[in-house]
Design an enzyme around this catalytic site. Structure first.
Site, PDB file in Angstrom:
ATOM      1  N   ASN A 120       1.069  -1.104   0.017  1.00 28.49           N
ATOM      2  CA  ASN A 120      -0.100   0.132  -0.078  1.00 28.49           C
ATOM      3  C   ASN A 120       0.991   1.171  -0.018  1.00 28.49           C
ATOM      4  OD1 ASN A 120      -1.772   2.049   0.491  1.00 28.49           O
ATOM      5  ND2 ASN A 120      -2.264   1.352   2.569  1.00 28.49           N
ATOM      6  N   LYS A 133       0.253   4.341  -0.639  1.00 29.72           N
ATOM      7  CA  LYS A 133      -0.567   5.434  -0.111  1.00 29.72           C
ATOM      8  C   LYS A 133      -0.121   6.695  -0.796  1.00 29.72           C
ATOM      9  CE  LYS A 133       0.119   3.504   4.543  1.00 29.72           C
ATOM     10  NZ  LYS A 133       0.093   3.596   5.937  1.00 29.72           N
ATOM     11  N   HIS A 161      -9.560   1.708   4.598  1.00 24.41           N
ATOM     12  CA  HIS A 161      -8.168   1.713   5.460  1.00 24.41           C
ATOM     13  C   HIS A 161      -8.456   2.895   6.566  1.00 24.41           C
ATOM     14  CE1 HIS A 161      -4.173   3.055   6.200  1.00 24.41           C
ATOM     15  NE2 HIS A 161      -3.762   1.764   5.675  1.00 24.41           N
ATOM     16  N   GLU A 169      -6.683   5.163   7.557  1.00 23.97           N
ATOM     17  CA  GLU A 169      -6.670   6.452   7.106  1.00 23.97           C
ATOM     18  C   GLU A 169      -7.709   7.236   6.547  1.00 23.97           C
ATOM     19  OE1 GLU A 169      -3.030   5.825   5.212  1.00 23.97           O
ATOM     20  OE2 GLU A 169      -2.115   5.496   7.100  1.00 23.97           O
ATOM     21  N   GLU A 217      -5.758  -4.391  10.700  1.00 22.28           N
ATOM     22  CA  GLU A 217      -4.496  -3.514  11.050  1.00 22.28           C
ATOM     23  C   GLU A 217      -4.844  -2.780  12.210  1.00 22.28           C
ATOM     24  OE1 GLU A 217      -2.588  -2.118   7.024  1.00 22.28           O
ATOM     25  OE2 GLU A 217      -4.401  -1.027   6.878  1.00 22.28           O
ATOM     26  N   GLY A 234       2.196   2.807  10.453  1.00 25.28           N
ATOM     27  CA  GLY A 234       3.139   3.602  10.196  1.00 25.28           C
ATOM     28  C   GLY A 234       4.017   4.149  11.630  1.00 25.28           C
ATOM     29  N   SER A 267       3.269  -1.619  10.462  1.00 25.07           N
ATOM     30  CA  SER A 267       4.768  -1.780  10.653  1.00 25.07           C
ATOM     31  C   SER A 267       5.302  -3.162  10.455  1.00 25.07           C
ATOM     32  CB  SER A 267       5.042  -1.542  12.083  1.00 25.07           C
ATOM     33  OG  SER A 267       4.545  -0.018  12.330  1.00 25.07           O
TER      34      SER A 267
HETATM   35  P1  PGA Z   1       2.617   0.579   7.644  1.00 26.79           P
HETATM   36  O1  PGA Z   1       1.341   0.797   6.833  1.00 26.79           O
HETATM   37  O2  PGA Z   1       3.299  -0.629   7.085  1.00 26.79           O
HETATM   38  O3  PGA Z   1       3.451   1.877   7.145  1.00 26.79           O
HETATM   39  O4  PGA Z   1       2.449   0.582   8.940  1.00 26.79           O
HETATM   40  C1  PGA Z   1       0.356  -0.273   6.911  1.00 26.79           C
HETATM   41  C2  PGA Z   1      -0.884   0.310   6.313  1.00 26.79           C
HETATM   42  O5  PGA Z   1      -1.244   1.397   6.423  1.00 26.79           O
HETATM   43  O6  PGA Z   1      -1.600  -0.294   5.253  1.00 26.79           O
END
Ligand code: PGA
Length: 254
Positions: A9, A11, A97, A99, A169, A175, A215
């Site tokens: 992903n 983003k 997601h 976000e 998640e 992140g 992460s």
């Molecule tokens: P990350 O993001 O691996 O940077 O923690 C995962 C995601 O948001 O799908």
């Protein structure tokens, strides 16, 4: 046996040029990995055409969009429809997601409409769920996951569920560099699978793939995927460099 599914992903990273560069390097080094895991890359909308062109000789890597409209067409400025994605040979779409939920106000009802619209168009949803730290610490983990699943999948029939991948998640792990412990991740995945079994059947729940996200990197992917209910990863930061993503996939399928 559920085949692992690992999705990048990106983003809001990588325009068309960076997308092409990444995929040329990445697909040249994949070797036999695509036999061991389904591999998916989700660039931003404007880079989807470049991704399709770069992968034309390696259709074993599937392309995902990061979002989609729940509407068919018309006066919805800034939105992208399922049919537009289909025209570009997009196969998956990330829906719900965290976000999108927290920064753009997507509710379970909107997410449900997007899942339905995607399934109608034969796009495979990567349906994201997960709790915040406050919810986990407040003892609400199971209630939050249950309502996200029940409301997000409302009205979706068992036969359509076969096209869905779930991504668990935990919001506090996205992140942040803080990864859930393998026990926390496995427990949440087992719970998600049990909710799907309650809503549908155990047979379906046993087939659904549930990715972990938050992460994930080469260092922890192996032990996460070794858990009985963790079937893959949705990867942000560690998917932005070809070698880092390849290392993660290699560790995951070992
Ligand atoms: P990350 O993001 O691996 O940077 O923690 C995962 C995601 O948001 O799908």
């Amino acid at each position: 046996m559920r085949k692992p599914i690992i999705a990048a992903n990106w983003k809001m990273n990588k325009g068309p040029r960076d997308t092409e560069d990444f995929l040329n390097t990445f697909s040249g080094k994949l070797g036999k990995l695509t036999a061991e895991a389904d591999i998916v890359v989700a660039p931003p909308f404007v880079s989807l055409t470049a991704a399709v062109a770069a992968l034309s000789s390696n259709s074993a890597v599937a392309i995902a969009a990061q979002n989609v409209s729940e509407q068919d067409n018309g006066a919805f400025t800034g939105e992208i429809s399922t049919m537009m994605l289909k025209e570009l040979y997009v196969r998956y779409v990330i829906i719900g997601h965290s976000e999108r939920r927290t920064l753009y106000g997507e509710t379970n009802a909107i997410i449900n409409a997007k899942v339905k619209k995607s399934l109608e168009a034969q796009l495979k949803p990567i349906f994201c769920i997960g709790e915040t730290l406050e919810e986990r610490e407040g003892g609400k983990l199971e209630a939050v996951l249950r309502s996200q699943i029940t409301e997000g999948l409302a009205g979706i029939e068992e036969k359509e569920m076969k096209g869905i991948v779930v991504a668990y998640e935990p919001v506090w792990a996205i992140g942040t560099g803080v990864v859930a412990t393998v026990e926390q991740a496995q427990d949440a995945h087992a719970f998600v699978r049990s909710v799907i079994a309650d809503l549908y059947t155990q047979e379906l729940a046993d087939k659904i793939r549930i990715q972990y996200g938050g992460s994930m990197k080469a260092d922890n992917a192996g032990e996460l995927l070794a858990q009985p209910d963790i079937d893959g990863g949705l990867v942000g930061g560690a998917s932005l460099e070809p070698q880092s993503f390849l290392d993660l996939i290699n560790a995951a399928v070992k």
